[in-house]
Design a protein around this motif. Structure first.
Motif, PDB file in Angstrom:
ATOM      1  N   UNK A   1       0.804  -1.222   0.000  1.00  0.00           N
ATOM      2  CA  UNK A   1       0.000   0.000   0.000  1.00  0.00           C
ATOM      3  C   UNK A   1       0.840   1.277   0.000  1.00  0.00           C
ATOM      4  N   UNK A   2       2.155   1.158   0.250  1.00  0.00           N
ATOM      5  CA  UNK A   2       3.017   2.338   0.331  1.00  0.00           C
ATOM      6  C   UNK A   2       4.452   1.905   0.033  1.00  0.00           C
ATOM      7  N   UNK A   3       5.192   2.633  -0.831  1.00  0.00           N
ATOM      8  CA  UNK A   3       6.587   2.271  -1.062  1.00  0.00           C
ATOM      9  C   UNK A   3       7.370   2.239   0.255  1.00  0.00           C
ATOM     10  N   UNK A   4       8.249   1.240   0.394  1.00  0.00           N
ATOM     11  CA  UNK A   4       9.048   1.083   1.609  1.00  0.00           C
ATOM     12  C   UNK A   4      10.526   1.199   1.238  1.00  0.00           C
ATOM     13  N   UNK A   5      11.232   2.104   1.900  1.00  0.00           N
ATOM     14  CA  UNK A   5      12.664   2.307   1.684  1.00  0.00           C
ATOM     15  C   UNK A   5      13.414   1.609   2.816  1.00  0.00           C
ATOM     16  N   UNK A   6      14.269   0.634   2.455  1.00  0.00           N
ATOM     17  CA  UNK A   6      14.987  -0.172   3.444  1.00  0.00           C
ATOM     18  C   UNK A   6      16.442   0.286   3.482  1.00  0.00           C
ATOM     19  N   UNK A   7      16.890   0.698   4.656  1.00  0.00           N
ATOM     20  CA  UNK A   7      18.263   1.151   4.868  1.00  0.00           C
ATOM     21  C   UNK A   7      19.036   0.061   5.612  1.00  0.00           C
ATOM     22  N   UNK A   8      19.957  -0.621   4.906  1.00  0.00           N
ATOM     23  CA  UNK A   8      20.829  -1.604   5.547  1.00  0.00           C
ATOM     24  C   UNK A   8      22.051  -0.876   6.107  1.00  0.00           C
ATOM     25  N   UNK A   9      22.297  -1.028   7.405  1.00  0.00           N
ATOM     26  CA  UNK A   9      23.346  -0.279   8.089  1.00  0.00           C
ATOM     27  C   UNK A   9      24.003  -1.163   9.146  1.00  0.00           C
ATOM     28  N   UNK A  10      24.997  -0.601   9.852  1.00  0.00           N
ATOM     29  CA  UNK A  10      25.621  -1.261  11.005  1.00  0.00           C
ATOM     30  C   UNK A  10      26.169  -0.182  11.928  1.00  0.00           C
ATOM     31  N   UNK A  11      26.321  -0.519  13.183  1.00  0.00           N
ATOM     32  CA  UNK A  11      26.741   0.473  14.173  1.00  0.00           C
ATOM     33  C   UNK A  11      28.147   0.991  13.924  1.00  0.00           C
ATOM     34  N   UNK A  12      29.014   0.166  13.328  1.00  0.00           N
ATOM     35  CA  UNK A  12      30.411   0.557  13.120  1.00  0.00           C
ATOM     36  C   UNK A  12      30.621   1.352  11.829  1.00  0.00           C
ATOM     37  N   UNK A  13      29.571   1.478  11.009  1.00  0.00           N
ATOM     38  CA  UNK A  13      29.689   2.043   9.655  1.00  0.00           C
ATOM     39  C   UNK A  13      29.596   3.565   9.696  1.00  0.00           C
ATOM     40  N   UNK A  14      30.692   4.241   9.372  1.00  0.00           N
ATOM     41  CA  UNK A  14      30.710   5.702   9.368  1.00  0.00           C
ATOM     42  C   UNK A  14      29.749   6.317   8.364  1.00  0.00           C
ATOM     43  N   UNK A  15      29.778   5.909   7.079  1.00  0.00           N
ATOM     44  CA  UNK A  15      28.844   6.472   6.100  1.00  0.00           C
ATOM     45  C   UNK A  15      27.376   6.253   6.472  1.00  0.00           C
ATOM     46  N   UNK A  16      27.115   5.155   7.203  1.00  0.00           N
ATOM     47  CA  UNK A  16      25.734   4.901   7.633  1.00  0.00           C
ATOM     48  C   UNK A  16      25.244   6.004   8.564  1.00  0.00           C
ATOM     49  N   UNK A  17      26.138   6.517   9.392  1.00  0.00           N
ATOM     50  CA  UNK A  17      25.770   7.578  10.325  1.00  0.00           C
ATOM     51  C   UNK A  17      25.531   8.900   9.602  1.00  0.00           C
ATOM     52  N   UNK A  18      26.070   9.006   8.374  1.00  0.00           N
ATOM     53  CA  UNK A  18      25.855  10.212   7.575  1.00  0.00           C
ATOM     54  C   UNK A  18      24.512  10.145   6.857  1.00  0.00           C
ATOM     55  N   UNK A  19      24.240   8.991   6.238  1.00  0.00           N
ATOM     56  CA  UNK A  19      23.033   8.897   5.416  1.00  0.00           C
ATOM     57  C   UNK A  19      21.777   8.699   6.253  1.00  0.00           C
ATOM     58  N   UNK A  20      21.928   8.081   7.441  1.00  0.00           N
ATOM     59  CA  UNK A  20      20.754   7.808   8.267  1.00  0.00           C
ATOM     60  C   UNK A  20      19.905   9.029   8.559  1.00  0.00           C
ATOM     61  N   UNK A  21      20.491  10.099   9.089  1.00  0.00           N
ATOM     62  CA  UNK A  21      19.701  11.304   9.357  1.00  0.00           C
ATOM     63  C   UNK A  21      19.104  11.936   8.097  1.00  0.00           C
ATOM     64  N   UNK A  22      19.807  11.808   6.964  1.00  0.00           N
ATOM     65  CA  UNK A  22      19.267  12.354   5.710  1.00  0.00           C
ATOM     66  C   UNK A  22      17.985  11.611   5.324  1.00  0.00           C
ATOM     67  N   UNK A  23      18.026  10.272   5.435  1.00  0.00           N
ATOM     68  CA  UNK A  23      16.845   9.479   5.085  1.00  0.00           C
ATOM     69  C   UNK A  23      15.680   9.797   6.023  1.00  0.00           C
TER      70      UNK A  23
END
Length: 297
Positions: free
Chosen positions: A19-41
């Motif tokens: 019923x609604x597009x779902x955006x899945x963010x695969x990340x990990x606690x140790x991942x630096x770029x993940x901490x950058x993109x997470x707040x943007x998403x």
């Protein structure tokens, strides 16, 4: 934003994407770029105001899910629609590029209007068709207006007119869920017209199904003839019979046809006052739930 595990994956990702597009963010606690993109998403989820749902999956904690999606590096972001991945990207892209990615796939935002009324006065079918026809004539490139016009023609039983109005955008059906839905219903009309008198055709399919309940070709043909008669719920009931026995039969033909009918019969959402949520059509809501229960069982 929702944290997804194996336990809630079916409900929060697969069922939700129907019923609604779902955006899945695969990340990990140790991942630096993940901490950058997470707040943007998370910011974009708020900015897009319900046009997609954001979920996060810790690829270290949920290795089975990461393997199922073939995740090789993080962050990896995947968009799902109707239970299927449609696109994705890797790495911490800047906000502008992520917006471009989203805008390729997400439904258009509803236009804001000043002094929005609580509810529009209903129009009779003829006036509504005339209004939609005028909108298409005024801007032939407006695919949303054309979708509503062709849909209204189909609901009115004007199959030939619907086919004619659809022809200019037929080539886009492969990249648009709504136009694909119209094409599938138009093809069902063409199939039914080629078979002969509907009552005799349905009786023939009934005989085949009585002899073999797994005669999916007969069940699918019967569903298409029912749809051409605008017996929408009967058609979806027949498609569910296929899905309960073989969910992936004929490259998902039954599920895709079912979703196409839902797209066509779902009424346009009424305009409501700020802060209110327009109600779902009860028939559409019921049949969406039935599809989810069968597909996820």
């Amino acid at each position: 934003m929702i944290d997804v595990t194996l336990e809630n994956f079916e409900a929060e990702v697969i069922a939700a994407s129907m019923t609604q597009p779902v955006l899945v963010d695969f990340w990990a606690t140790w991942c630096g770029p993940c901490k950058v993109i997470g707040p943007i998403l998370e910011k974009l989820e708020a900015d897009y105001a319900g046009r997609f749902k954001l979920v996060k999956i810790d690829s270290d904690q949920e290795q089975q899910l990461a393997a199922a999606f073939g995740i090789r590096s993080i962050p990896t972001v995947i968009l799902l629609v109707n239970g299927q991945p449609v696109d994705g990207f890797m790495g911490a892209l800047p906000e502008g590029q992520i917006r471009q990615f989203l805008d390729k796939h997400l439904p258009e935002a509803a236009l804001e209007e000043e002094e929005l009324p609580v509810e529009e006065e209903p129009q009779d079918a003829g006036a509504q068709l005339e209004k939609l026809q005028h909108a298409v004539a005024t801007d032939p490139s407006d695919d949303d207006a054309r979708f509503e016009y062709v849909k209204a023609l189909l609901l009115a039983g004007r199959a030939d007119d619907a086919k004619t109005a659809f022809a200019p955008v037929a080539s886009k059906a492969g990249v648009s869920r709504k136009l694909d839905a119209l094409q599938r219903v138009i093809e069902a009309n063409d199939f039914a017209a080629s078979q002969g008198p509907a009552a005799q055709v349905i009786a023939g399919f009934d005989s085949k199904i009585g002899a073999n309940k797994r005669d999916f070709e007969a069940r699918f043909g019967r569903a298409r003839v029912l749809a051409a008669q605008r017996r929408w719920t009967d058609a979806m009931d027949e498609l569910l019979e296929i899905l309960m026995r073989d969910k992936s039969w004929n490259e998902d033909a039954a599920r895709k046809a079912y979703i196409a009918i839902l797209e066509v019969i779902e009424p346009a959402k009424p305009k409501v006052a700020d802060g209110q949520i327009p109600p779902d059509d009860p028939t559409v809501a019921t049949y969406r739930r039935r599809l989810s229960s069968v597909v996820l069982s």
